[in-house]
Structures are given as structure tokens and as C-alpha cells.
Design a protein around this motif. Structure first.
Motif, PDB file in Angstrom:
ATOM      1  N   GLN A 197      31.870 -59.243  50.945  1.00  0.00           N
ATOM      2  CA  GLN A 197      32.981 -58.323  50.755  1.00  0.00           C
ATOM      3  C   GLN A 197      34.272 -59.110  50.592  1.00  0.00           C
ATOM      4  O   GLN A 197      34.854 -59.603  51.554  1.00  0.00           O
ATOM      5  CB  GLN A 197      33.062 -57.363  51.939  1.00  0.00           C
ATOM      6  N   HIS A 198      34.691 -59.237  49.347  1.00  0.00           N
ATOM      7  CA  HIS A 198      35.863 -60.052  48.994  1.00  0.00           C
ATOM      8  C   HIS A 198      36.469 -59.477  47.727  1.00  0.00           C
ATOM      9  O   HIS A 198      35.739 -59.008  46.842  1.00  0.00           O
ATOM     10  CB  HIS A 198      35.427 -61.509  48.775  1.00  0.00           C
ATOM     11  N   PRO A 199      37.796 -59.484  47.585  1.00  0.00           N
ATOM     12  CA  PRO A 199      38.415 -58.941  46.369  1.00  0.00           C
ATOM     13  C   PRO A 199      37.940 -59.609  45.087  1.00  0.00           C
ATOM     14  O   PRO A 199      38.029 -59.016  44.012  1.00  0.00           O
ATOM     15  CB  PRO A 199      39.913 -59.192  46.600  1.00  0.00           C
ATOM     16  N   GLY A 200      37.435 -60.841  45.199  1.00  0.00           N
ATOM     17  CA  GLY A 200      37.001 -61.566  44.020  1.00  0.00           C
ATOM     18  C   GLY A 200      35.512 -61.465  43.747  1.00  0.00           C
ATOM     19  O   GLY A 200      35.003 -62.201  42.905  1.00  0.00           O
ATOM     20  N   ILE A 201      34.814 -60.576  44.459  1.00  0.00           N
ATOM     21  CA  ILE A 201      33.371 -60.416  44.264  1.00  0.00           C
ATOM     22  C   ILE A 201      33.084 -58.944  44.023  1.00  0.00           C
ATOM     23  O   ILE A 201      33.570 -58.077  44.754  1.00  0.00           O
ATOM     24  CB  ILE A 201      32.581 -60.942  45.481  1.00  0.00           C
ATOM     25  N   ILE A 202      32.295 -58.682  42.987  1.00  0.00           N
ATOM     26  CA  ILE A 202      31.999 -57.309  42.600  1.00  0.00           C
ATOM     27  C   ILE A 202      31.433 -56.524  43.784  1.00  0.00           C
ATOM     28  O   ILE A 202      30.601 -57.024  44.530  1.00  0.00           O
ATOM     29  CB  ILE A 202      31.006 -57.292  41.409  1.00  0.00           C
ATOM     30  N   ALA A 203      31.893 -55.294  43.951  1.00  0.00           N
ATOM     31  CA  ALA A 203      31.464 -54.479  45.093  1.00  0.00           C
ATOM     32  C   ALA A 203      30.196 -53.698  44.760  1.00  0.00           C
ATOM     33  O   ALA A 203      30.090 -53.069  43.707  1.00  0.00           O
ATOM     34  CB  ALA A 203      32.571 -53.508  45.485  1.00  0.00           C
ATOM     35  N   VAL A 204      29.210 -53.766  45.656  1.00  0.00           N
ATOM     36  CA  VAL A 204      27.990 -52.966  45.547  1.00  0.00           C
ATOM     37  C   VAL A 204      28.164 -51.734  46.428  1.00  0.00           C
ATOM     38  O   VAL A 204      28.538 -51.845  47.599  1.00  0.00           O
ATOM     39  CB  VAL A 204      26.751 -53.778  45.981  1.00  0.00           C
ATOM     40  N   HIS A 205      27.886 -50.544  45.864  1.00  0.00           N
ATOM     41  CA  HIS A 205      28.124 -49.304  46.595  1.00  0.00           C
ATOM     42  C   HIS A 205      26.859 -48.692  47.212  1.00  0.00           C
ATOM     43  O   HIS A 205      26.903 -48.147  48.295  1.00  0.00           O
ATOM     44  CB  HIS A 205      28.771 -48.274  45.659  1.00  0.00           C
ATOM     45  N   ASP A 206      25.746 -48.764  46.498  1.00  0.00           N
ATOM     46  CA  ASP A 206      24.564 -48.031  46.958  1.00  0.00           C
ATOM     47  C   ASP A 206      23.329 -48.662  46.337  1.00  0.00           C
ATOM     48  O   ASP A 206      23.413 -49.355  45.312  1.00  0.00           O
ATOM     49  CB  ASP A 206      24.683 -46.558  46.533  1.00  0.00           C
TER      50      ASP A 206
END
Length: 501
Positions: free
Chosen positions: A100-109
Motif C-alpha cells: 500500500q503505497h501511492p506509487g503502487i497500483i491499488a488492488v481492490h478485490d
């Protein structure tokens, strides 16, 4: 995950200008009917495919619950019953979600479709790859330097994006994860200023032992260039996903197949190769495909200074950072991406300070013509006043002297105004040095100023002033006036009559 090449660069980018791999995008979901009959979870509306790779495909979807657009990655049908592929797919989702970092794509589900296919959703990113930015930046360079591109990119802005990317990779390293396939096509710069590290499909946690041979000089079981597997040593032993990365950016230990040596310093090497590309406008290794891979194994790349001969001047600090990151000796590199990012940020901070200081110098130098005009006008008035008083006797009427006195008074006023302007000028230049103490331009300006004051004081036989100005000149001179300060000079004697001794 074995999804490779252009697929990686588009897996969550909807406006990258990169053609989806595997042919033209289609509006039907693999194994299903039209969009209306999509087998996706009821929460998501299928908006069409973005890209596809060897093990999965990526589609744009609308989250009907929160009314937002996301992307969904799905495992391909042919891998439904391959435990290794499924494990890698799940690992990618879990590794990415855990970073979880602003520079890493977020996975939601994530989940599994009724037909057995695994899936996970990610944020949608609109933007372009860092590779596209580098190409545009170097298309607008000259021998004098880098110009701003039509889309607004500058050299410093690109370095800033690189620094944030290195920070994101550093976060992964602190979490015990190495990326193993860093390259400009896997790095995104979004429309909102984001700098994102994409495609963690080849990531591994440090300390995990893999099955491949790790003997010195061993040949990897499989290697891929631009998404195409060029050879496999043993098809029976090669597992899906045995893609070692892109030769132009892979570290030597990766090119040699020494998997147990993979760690944060391997990613550091890849970041160094990306920085090399950004600085030079070309890959660290000029060959393509297999030839490039062999070059990585054989030795170090062409030094940046040689590779950029005839191009714009490059900051020595960035060259040094790049060269350290790409050392062949693993232990000689930065310990992780965070350590490398710190030095890049330090360079950027210094560059910002230098720009601020130069702006101050440029502003106060605008006072120089005014100061020169005031002093010139003062000298003219003094000369005219002396001329008017020539031949006027002390006992003659005041009316004859008044015009000259008025000129002297005005000259004195102009002198005071020039002195105040000069004080403002000096405070400005010293202010620039308080922002950037090593600003050569500011030291040069002050050295010129104190040299002139020193010579004036010596001609006027003002010994104390001369001593003070000499000390100030020594403090700011960087070698230009070394001979003057040593007291060296030439004396010429002209005799009358000639030849006299």
C-alpha cells in the motif's frame, strides 16, 4: 505470472497509446457471450478488453456499487487447472495488495468466477509509460540541453518521477518484496501526476528459494524479449511464468540465471539501467534480443559520458548514482531502492535550491544597469560642477557659485541612491548564497564586484579599504583573480631619452 511485453505496460493504463497484446481488443469476454451476458460478478459491468497476455487478460469494468471505473484481471481458461499458474496469479494479487503505497497500483478485490477463473480488480490509471516520456524528452533535446516537450515534460520533472518510482520500489523492499522486471514500460506516469510501478507478476519475496538451477554461469530455462519467449532449455522443466525480465534492464545475476542472488540490489540495478536510459536516451546495452542478453552477461555497458558524447550536459551527481546502481559487484550497489531514492531526491533538492538561488541572482542583477546609470550621472554632474567653478574666485558673488553647488548636491544625492541600490544588490546576491552556498554564479558576481572595489581603493590610496576588499575578494574568487591576489604583474619602463639607465 507470465503476461509479458506490452501487456504489462497496459494492464491498468487506459490511455497509454500502447497497442494491446495479442491483436485488437474485442468486446466479448473470453469463454462468454456478448457483454450483456458477461460472466463477471454482478457488481461489475464489462466495458471491454484492454490487453491480454499468456496467462490472463485485462478488461475495463464499472463498479456498479460505487459507480467507478476499474480494471479487472482474469486468469485465462487454458490455465484453469494448472496449480502453479493459479498460485502465481493469486500471489500477484496478494503481493500487490499488500504494497500500500501511492506509487503502487491499488488492488481492490479478488475472487473466482463460477467457471473457475481467478480475478482481481485494480484502480484504473490514465497516463503513459515512462518509456514514452523518455522518448519524447530526447526528441526535444539539443547539444545545449533539454527543452520542455509539447506535453509539458522537462528533464527535472522526469527525474522527479523517477525518484518517486524508486521510493515506491523501496517501500516494496522494506516489505520484503523484489519486483524483478523493472523497465520503463512497467512504469506509469498518470494524468494526475502519479508515478506508479506496475506489473508485479514476477515479484518474489526475499528468501524464497525457487526451483531453477543456480550454478554459476547456468542458462535460464526460459527467457523472453518484448513478450515473446525465444528459447526454452527444457520444456519439461520449464514452468509457466519462467520469464526472467527484459535484457536491457536486468542485472547480471539475473541474466546468468542465479536466482538465489536476486534481492533488492537486483532491482537497484534495473533502476540504474532505467536512469541510464533516461539520461542517455538509449538502452545501456545497444543490442536487441539474445545479443543484448549476452552483453549483460559479458560486462559493463558503455560509460554514460561516452554514450552521450555530443549531447546535452548531464548532472555529474546523476551519472554517479546511475553508475553505482549498475555496478557488477552486487555488494557495491545501493543496499535497496530507498537508499538510491534518497540520493536522487538530494540531487533534486540541490537542483531546486540552485534554481531558486539563480532566480534571486537574476532578479538582483536587474539593479546593475540602474546602479551604473546613477554612478555615471553622478560623475557627469561632479565634472560639470568643477568646470563651472573653474576661474571663479572665492570672493566673487554666491550667484556665480550656486549652479555648481546645486550640481554637487545632486551628485551627492545620486551617490547615496547608488549606494543604497548597491546595498540591495549585495544583500540579494548574499541571499542567493544563503539558499545555495556553492552557487558559482553568485561567487563570480561578488568576486567581480570586490575586485573593482579593491582596485578603486588602491588607486585612491585608501589602504584600509583595500585590505577589506582584498579579503572579500579572496572569500569569493574561485581562481579567476588568483594572479591579482598573488600580486603578480608586469612593469614597463619608458625612458626619455630612450635607452637611458
Amino acid at each position: 505470472m507470465s503476461d509479458q511485453g506490452s501487456f504489462r505496460s497496459t494492464m491498468a493504463a487506459t490511455d497509454s497509446g500502447v497497442r494491446p497484446s495479442g491483436g485488437e481488443a474485442r468486446d466479448t469476454l473470453e469463454g462468454g457471450g456478448p457483454k450483456a451476458a458477461s460472466p463477471l460478478p454482478a457488481r461489475y459491468e464489462d466495458l471491454g478488453r484492454l490487453a491480454a497476455g499468456a496467462s490472463g487478460e485485462v478488461r475495463r469494468v464499472r463498479d456498479l456499487t460505487l459507480n467507478r471505473v476499474l480494471v479487472i484481471k482474469l486468469l485465462r481458461f487454458e490455465h484453469l487447472h494448472e496449480a502453479g499458474v493459479r498460485a502465481r496469479f493469486l500471489a500477484e494479487a496478494e503481493v500487490t495488495a499488500g504494497l500500500q503505497h501511492p506509487g503502487i497500483i491499488a488492488v481492490h478485490d479478488r475472487g473466482e468466477l463460477p467457471d473457475g477463473r481467478l480475478w482481481f480488480t485494480m484502480q484504473e490509471v490514465r497516463g503513459r509509460t515512462l518509456g514514452a516520456v523518455i522518448e519524447e524528452l530526447h526528441a526535444h533535446r539539443s547539444a545545449a540541453g533539454f527543452s520542455a516537450t509539447p506535453s509539458g515534460w522537462t528533464f527535472r520533472r522526469a527525474i522527479d518521477a523517477f525518484a518517486r518510482i524508486a521510493q515506491a520500489v523501496g517501500h516494496a523492499h522494506r516489505r520484503g518484496v523484489v519486483h524483478r522486471d523493472l523497465k520503463p514500460e512497467n512504469l506509469m506516469v498518470g494524468e494526475l501526476g502519479e508515478a506508479l510501478v506496475m506489473d508485479w507478476g514476477l515479484a518474489r519475496r526475499t528468501g524464497v528459494v525457487e526451483e531453477e538451477s543456480d550454478s554459476p554461469g547456468s542458462v535460464p530455462q526460459a527467457i523472453s524479449f518484448d513478450g515473446e519467449t525465444l528459447f526454452e532449455v527444457d520444456a519439461q522443466r520449464t514452468r509457466e511464468g519462467d520469464v526472467l525480465g527484459t535484457p536491457a534492464y536486468m542485472p547480471p545475476e539475473q541474466a546468468l540465471g542465479r536466482r538465489s542472488l536476486h534481492g533488492p540490489r537486483s532491482d537497484v540495478y534495473s533502476l540504474g539501467a532505467i536512469l541510464y536510459h533516461l539520461l542517455a536516451g538509449r538502452h545501456a546495452y545497444s543490442g536487441a534480443g539474445m545479443f543484448s542478453w549476452r552483453q549483460v552477461q559479458a560486462g559493463a555497458p558503455t560509460p554514460i559520458a561516452e554514450a552521450t558524447r555530443g549531447g546535452p550536459p548531464l548532472p555529474e551527481e546523476l551519472i554517479a548514482i546511475c553508475e553505482r546502481a549498475m555496478r557488477r559487484d552486487i555488494d557495491a550497489r545501493y543496499s535497496d531502492a530507498s537508499a538510491m531514492a534518497e540520493e536522487v531526491v538530494a540531487f533534486l533538492d540541490g537542483a531546486r535550491r540552485r534554481e531558486q538561488a539563480l532566480a534571486i541572482v537574476e532578479k538582483v542583477r536587474g539593479l546593475e544597469p540602474t546602479i551604473a546609470d546613477l554612478r555615471a550621472h553622478k560623475a557627469d554632474l561632479e565634472a560639470e560642477g568643477r568646470r563651472l567653478l573653474e576661474g571663479v574666485k572665492p570672493f566673487e558673488p554666491v550667484e556665480l557659485k550656486t549652479p555648481a553647488w546645486e550640481m554637487e548636491d545632486e551628485a551627492a544625492r545620486l551617490g547615496r541612491e547608488a549606494a543604497l541600490k548597491e546595498t540591495e544588490w549585495l544583500e540579494g546576491v548574499h541571499g542567493a548564497l544563503s539558499v545555495e552556498p556553492d552557487l558559482l554564479e553568485a561567487h563570480a558576481v561578488l568576486a567581480d564586484h570586490y575586485k573593482d572595489r579593491l582596485l578603486e581603493a588602491e588607486r585612491a590610496s585608501r589602504g584600509e579599504d583595500a585590505i577589506r576588499f582584498e579579503a572579500l575578494l579572496r572569500a569569493h574568487d574561485r581562481g579567476r583573480y588568483a594572479a591579482l591576489l598573488r600580486g603578480e604583474g608586469a612593469l614597463t619602463l619608458v625612458t626619455d631619452p630612450p635607452g637611458a639607465s
